[in-house]
Design a protein around this motif. Structure first.
Motif, PDB file in Angstrom:
ATOM      1  N   ILE A  17       0.853  -1.182   0.000  1.00  0.00           N
ATOM      2  CA  ILE A  17       0.000   0.000   0.000  1.00  0.00           C
ATOM      3  C   ILE A  17       0.893   1.237   0.000  1.00  0.00           C
ATOM      4  O   ILE A  17       1.839   1.334   0.792  1.00  0.00           O
ATOM      5  N   ASN A  19       1.190   5.519  -0.016  1.00  0.00           N
ATOM      6  CA  ASN A  19       0.562   6.812   0.276  1.00  0.00           C
ATOM      7  C   ASN A  19       1.233   7.903  -0.556  1.00  0.00           C
ATOM      8  O   ASN A  19       2.423   7.821  -0.856  1.00  0.00           O
ATOM      9  N   CYS A  26       1.037   7.948  -5.895  1.00  0.00           N
ATOM     10  CA  CYS A  26       1.109   6.603  -5.300  1.00  0.00           C
ATOM     11  C   CYS A  26       1.560   5.583  -6.351  1.00  0.00           C
ATOM     12  O   CYS A  26       2.395   4.711  -6.067  1.00  0.00           O
ATOM     13  N   GLU A  60      -3.848  12.317   2.523  1.00  0.00           N
ATOM     14  CA  GLU A  60      -3.103  11.680   1.445  1.00  0.00           C
ATOM     15  C   GLU A  60      -3.913  10.577   0.773  1.00  0.00           C
ATOM     16  O   GLU A  60      -4.792   9.963   1.398  1.00  0.00           O
ATOM     17  N   ARG A  62      -4.315   6.822  -0.867  1.00  0.00           N
ATOM     18  CA  ARG A  62      -3.771   5.502  -0.527  1.00  0.00           C
ATOM     19  C   ARG A  62      -4.155   4.539  -1.642  1.00  0.00           C
ATOM     20  O   ARG A  62      -5.323   4.440  -2.031  1.00  0.00           O
TER      21      ARG A  62
END
Length: 287
Positions: A17, A19, A26, A60, A62
């Motif tokens: 993942i 951010n 991303c 942010e 994700r």
């Protein structure tokens, strides 16, 4: 907007993942981490993020990213493609490492963002508003670009073009140069007399040539030697001078004065290939 629960995402050879300031940011981070182009990675947006006043990031973004290694059955084409991907990754790493050291020595706080493009590597230096990275008329930025290109192309592989920008300077400079070309062209059309601009690098001369080519009645060429090579803008229908008045003026002035101009100023060489107005506006820059 949020996606399904993260636990439902399928495990892959590489996954995680990421951010960032935006979804694209991303994805770029995932591409750098996995060492493969964005197109080869699977993505699932968890949160698109939020922006507050004046475009500042409030929350942010994700994004989940996953990548599976191709099987050996993909044959030689995959091996060659994987080799190129590793090569560009190594070059991007070398470029970032070099710039981080230089900017640290310059005592400039910055964020370096690298992107792999079809033409090479694009590097954006967010210098937190500091003009020190750009320098007078982009001279420092051009120097950093030239030196970084040398570092990158010491690594084995095909030549890789490196482009560096900071705080949108390149775009702003292009607008300024195009406006200058238009202003000088209008002046030349009225007076019928050629105008020589100040010395510029090949990149900036190409912008001037491109802008002039769009204006009817004027043309441009480059004269002189690097790094003092200049653009001359001329009228296609120059005004003829009155030869009678000119001759009478010469006679009244007496003996001809000594011409102190150097041969460099007189004997310009033919325009170089990079000054061709049909050349790509963002062609390879030779500084």
């Amino acid at each position: 907007m949020k996606s399904n629960d993260v636990s439902e995402m399928i495990p892959m050879d590489k996954c995680g993942i990421f951010n960032g300031k935006s979804v694209d940011d991303c994805k770029r981070k995932a591409s750098e981490e996995f060492g493969v182009p964005v197109e080869k990675i699977s993505f699932n947006v968890i949160d698109e993020g939020k922006k507050g006043l004046f475009g500042k990031v409030k929350e942010e973004a994700r994004v989940w990213a996953g990548y599976n290694f191709p099987s050996a059955n993909d044959g030689p084409s995959f091996i060659e493609e994987n080799k190129k991907e590793k090569e560009i990754k190594d070059k991007m790493s070398a470029a970032k490492g070099y710039l981080e050291k230089v900017l640290e020595k310059m005592d400039i706080e910055s964020e370096i963002i690298l992107t792999s493009t079809d033409s090479g590597i694009f590097i954006d230096i967010d210098s937190k508003g500091s003009g020190a990275v750009i320098g007078r008329r982009g001279e420092t930025l051009d120097s950093l670009q030239y030196l970084t290109s040398l570092v990158v192309n010491r690594i084995e592989g095909d030549y890789t073009r490196v482009s560096i920008d900071s705080c949108g300077y390149r775009g702003k400079r292009e607008e300024t140069l195009r406006a200058l070309a238009k202003k000088i062209s209008e002046k030349v059309l009225k007076s019928g007399r050629s105008t020589t601009l100040e010395p510029m690098n090949p990149y900036e001369r190409r912008i001037i040539h491109s802008a002039v080519s769009e204006i009817e009645g004027v043309s441009s060429k480059s004269v002189g030697e690097e790094p003092y090579r200049k653009v001359v803008i001329s009228s296609d229908n120059p005004k003829k001078r009155d030869s009678g008045k000119k001759n009478s003026k010469k006679k009244s002035e007496g003996p001809r004065s000594l011409d102190l101009k150097t041969s460099f100023e007189k004997d310009y060489k033919k325009p170089r290939p990079e000054d061709d107005i049909h050349a790509g506006l963002y062609g390879k820059i030779e500084l």
